[in-house]
Motif scaffolding. Structure first.
Motif, mmCIF file in Angstrom:
data_model
loop_
_atom_site.group_PDB
_atom_site.id
_atom_site.type_symbol
_atom_site.label_atom_id
_atom_site.label_comp_id
_atom_site.label_asym_id
_atom_site.label_seq_id
_atom_site.Cartn_x
_atom_site.Cartn_y
_atom_site.Cartn_z
ATOM 1 N N ALA A 152 0.824 -1.207 0.000
ATOM 2 C CA ALA A 152 0.000 0.000 0.000
ATOM 3 C C ALA A 152 0.856 1.255 0.000
ATOM 4 C CB ALA A 152 -0.924 -0.006 1.219
ATOM 5 N N PHE A 153 1.903 1.268 0.809
ATOM 6 C CA PHE A 153 2.767 2.456 0.894
ATOM 7 C C PHE A 153 3.441 2.701 -0.455
ATOM 8 C CE2 PHE A 153 5.180 4.691 4.585
ATOM 9 C CZ PHE A 153 5.090 5.895 3.913
ATOM 10 N N TYR A 210 -6.216 3.994 -5.347
ATOM 11 C CA TYR A 210 -6.544 4.334 -3.964
ATOM 12 C C TYR A 210 -7.437 3.271 -3.319
ATOM 13 C CZ TYR A 210 -4.315 8.898 -3.555
ATOM 14 O OH TYR A 210 -3.387 9.902 -3.446
ATOM 15 N N LYS A 211 -8.333 2.672 -4.102
ATOM 16 C CA LYS A 211 -9.157 1.592 -3.555
ATOM 17 C C LYS A 211 -8.285 0.432 -3.094
ATOM 18 C CE LYS A 211 -13.394 2.460 -6.221
ATOM 19 N NZ LYS A 211 -14.272 1.953 -7.297
ATOM 20 N N LEU A 212 -7.271 0.097 -3.894
ATOM 21 C CA LEU A 212 -6.363 -0.987 -3.517
ATOM 22 C C LEU A 212 -5.564 -0.613 -2.274
ATOM 23 C CD1 LEU A 212 -4.221 -3.138 -5.898
ATOM 24 C CD2 LEU A 212 -3.211 -2.191 -3.829
ATOM 25 N N ILE A 213 -5.074 0.627 -2.234
ATOM 26 C CA ILE A 213 -4.311 1.100 -1.067
ATOM 27 C C ILE A 213 -5.150 0.964 0.201
ATOM 28 C CG2 ILE A 213 -3.328 3.156 0.033
ATOM 29 C CD1 ILE A 213 -2.546 4.091 -2.834
ATOM 30 N N LEU A 214 -6.379 1.448 0.147
ATOM 31 C CA LEU A 214 -7.239 1.408 1.328
ATOM 32 C C LEU A 214 -7.621 -0.014 1.694
ATOM 33 C CD1 LEU A 214 -9.512 4.495 0.589
ATOM 34 C CD2 LEU A 214 -7.664 4.326 2.265
ATOM 35 N N ALA A 265 -4.577 -4.809 6.734
ATOM 36 C CA ALA A 265 -3.373 -4.859 7.574
ATOM 37 C C ALA A 265 -3.659 -4.371 8.990
ATOM 38 C CB ALA A 265 -2.266 -4.018 6.941
ATOM 39 N N GLU A 266 -4.567 -3.409 9.102
ATOM 40 C CA GLU A 266 -4.926 -2.858 10.413
ATOM 41 C C GLU A 266 -5.495 -3.937 11.332
ATOM 42 O OE1 GLU A 266 -7.502 0.996 12.026
ATOM 43 O OE2 GLU A 266 -7.951 0.072 10.091
ATOM 44 N N ALA A 272 -1.526 5.342 11.070
ATOM 45 C CA ALA A 272 -0.894 6.616 10.716
ATOM 46 C C ALA A 272 -0.896 6.821 9.207
ATOM 47 C CB ALA A 272 0.531 6.660 11.258
ATOM 48 N N LEU A 273 -0.543 5.775 8.459
ATOM 49 C CA LEU A 273 -0.540 5.894 7.007
ATOM 50 C C LEU A 273 -1.961 6.034 6.473
ATOM 51 C CD1 LEU A 273 1.093 6.009 4.440
ATOM 52 C CD2 LEU A 273 0.994 3.505 4.316
ATOM 53 N N LEU A 274 -2.907 5.315 7.059
ATOM 54 C CA LEU A 274 -4.308 5.473 6.664
ATOM 55 C C LEU A 274 -4.760 6.930 6.823
ATOM 56 C CD1 LEU A 274 -6.311 2.373 7.969
ATOM 57 C CD2 LEU A 274 -6.480 3.389 5.690
ATOM 58 N N GLY A 275 -4.378 7.534 7.942
ATOM 59 C CA GLY A 275 -4.731 8.932 8.167
ATOM 60 C C GLY A 275 -4.166 9.832 7.086
#
Length: 484
Positions: A142-143, A182-186, A192-193, A214-217
């Protein structure tokens, strides 16, 4: 143990850095029958993913794209490469080596993460460990996509594991809309969360649940999903797992590993080499300091390279009394013989104990708590809660020995946050992304160039970087970004 892990990381990075993404070579293919058979195999593979991801920072390629392209830094060296000048002047072409290196590092990380995720459920071992490995792989994927979508816009998406060139040729590797990215990232981050432990991980080179939050934010903030960003950022703040260190200088000097403020970092070792003789240190001390042969700031009087040094405009951006200035930048260089010469240079992440400036040992911070506080202040301000936002920016200012801000309206607080982030995160790779996120890149950077009487500017199409031409040559399904 840390030396051994760093050596493995470097060796893995060396193995992958020589290869074009998806240009498969039989000698580097991993057989399903010979690998991914047990927990140790997956742990080793995950180390490899971290290694590839850390290459963004170890090589400083991400700093060329996120700092040298801005009003923060410039080239001081008299004979820069064409690629360096393109970054400094925001005139990047499709053949730029730094852009291609970042593209490849991100896609290598994505490919390696996908290999793990596609195979791990077929192997039986401890479920808690399996969840952690999956969560870390999803975080790194995701990062990497987050970097790519912000830098290049539409990018390829694939969830396949390739074992032959024919499979690569048959795959859909066209550029996908950034909304899909962005859908894949989220999706990766929200998964992962739930998989990573909520307890703080002592080794902050690895991701834990709060790292993901933190990265989600940051992702939600970038998407202007302020309600969602506020929720995730506040969860990190309320966890009380992190706090501001008392002395700003300790964040970027020797011994800065696993600090209370750090959320995610990259560690280095000077004086150590991997099996191929390559250093395990970083090159920040070379890039951020002047190319003066008579300089006497390092043991052995080594010189720097002057490739990413502070602009005069940056040095003037610090408010009077800001404690960060004296430990971030300098304009007086000690020479052999005791005299001093005027030359601007960076102090953060510079290892003044290193015999070789290209072999620094100071850790690089990717995410830290001050970023969380300022992002949360930005979110609250965008929600129309300027008064509620002020305490969070003032926490950062208090550490810098600056007076608290009060009574600012939304527009004024936006500019205050922009200024605060600029001086707080110099050399940490935030400036370009901050200006793009807030829609201020052209206004700020073009005004900077005009003030320097420079005849170049950032055009609309240059808010995205070009798709590397070498990648288009390898994969004709890719199409170049408009304007290049």
């Amino acid at each position: 143990m840390k030396k051994r892990i760093l050596a493995i990381l470097f060796l893995t990075a060396t193995l992958y850095s020589c290869k074009d993404f998806l240009n498969l070579k039989p000698e580097y293919q991993i057989s399903d029958q010979g690998f991914y058979q047990n927990q140790n195999d997956f742990e080793t593979a995950l180390v490899g993913v971290y290694s590839t991801f850390r290459g963004l920072y170890s090589s400083s390629n991400i700093l060329y794209m996120s700092e040298l392209t801005t009003d923060n830094t410039e080239i001081q060296w008299s004979s820069p490469s064409a690629d360096e000048m393109q970054m400094d002047q925001n005139g990047v072409t499709a053949t730029n080596a730094f852009a291609r290196a970042v593209w490849n590092s991100c896609l290598y990380t994505i490919s390696q993460s996908t290999n793990i995720l596609n195979r791990i459920d077929a192997v039986n071992f401890d479920q808690t460990t399996k969840n952690r490995i999956k969560g870390e792989a999803q975080f790194l994927r995701a990062f990497s996509y987050f970097y790519m979508v912000r830098l290049f816009g539409n990018v390829p998406i694939t969830n396949e594991t390739f074992s032959s060139p024919a499979q690569v040729a048959a795959a859909d590797l066209t550029l996908r809309p950034k909304e899909d990215v962005y859908k894949l990232i989220l999706s990766d981050l929200t998964s992962a969360e739930t998989l990573l432990p909520a307890t703080l991980v002592a080794d902050k080179t690895r991701a834990s649940q709060m790292t993901v939050k933190a990265l989600l934010g940051k992702v939600y903030l970038t998407q202007q999903s302020y309600d969602l960003a506020a929720t995730k950022l506040k969860e990190v703040i309320d966890s009380k797992q992190y706090s501001l260190v008392a002395d700003y200088k300790t964040l970027s000097t020797n011994g800065n590993t696993n600090l209370a403020e750090t959320i995610l970092e990259v560690d280095y070792l000077s004086g150590q080499t991997a099996g191929n003789g390559q250093t395990l240190g970083n090159n920040y001390s070379t890039l951020f300091t002047p190319a003066i042969t008579s300089m006497a700031i390092f043991p052995g009087n080594s010189q720097g390279a002057g490739r990413i040094v502070p602009t005069l405009d940056l040095t003037k951006a610090y408010e009077t009394g800001d404690a960060r200035k004296a430990v971030s930048v300098n304009d007086s260089v000690l020479l052999i013989g005791g005299k001093k010469s005027y030359s601007r240079y960076g102090l953060k992440f510079v290892d003044f104990k290193a015999v070789d400036p290209g072999d620094g040992s100071i850790s690089f911070t990717i995410l830290r708590y001050a970023d969380l506080l300022l992002m949360y202040a930005e979110v609250l301000n965008e929600q129309g809660k300027a008064a509620d936002a002020l305490p969070y920016i003032n926490q950062v200012r208090q550490r810098a020995k600056l007076p608290a801000l009060a009574g600012l309206a939304q527009a004024d607080l936006r500019l205050a946050l922009e200024r605060e982030r600029r001086v707080e995160f110099l050399y940490e790779g935030h400036r370009w992304f901050d200006l793009i996120r807030t829609g201020r890149a052209q206004t700020v950077l073009n005004a900077h160039y005009a003030s320097q009487k420079l005849n170049f500017s950032v055009q609309d199409f240059e808010l995205l970087f070009p798709i590397p031409q070498a990648e288009i040559d390898l994969n004709p399904k890719l199409k170049q970004n408009n304007g290049y």
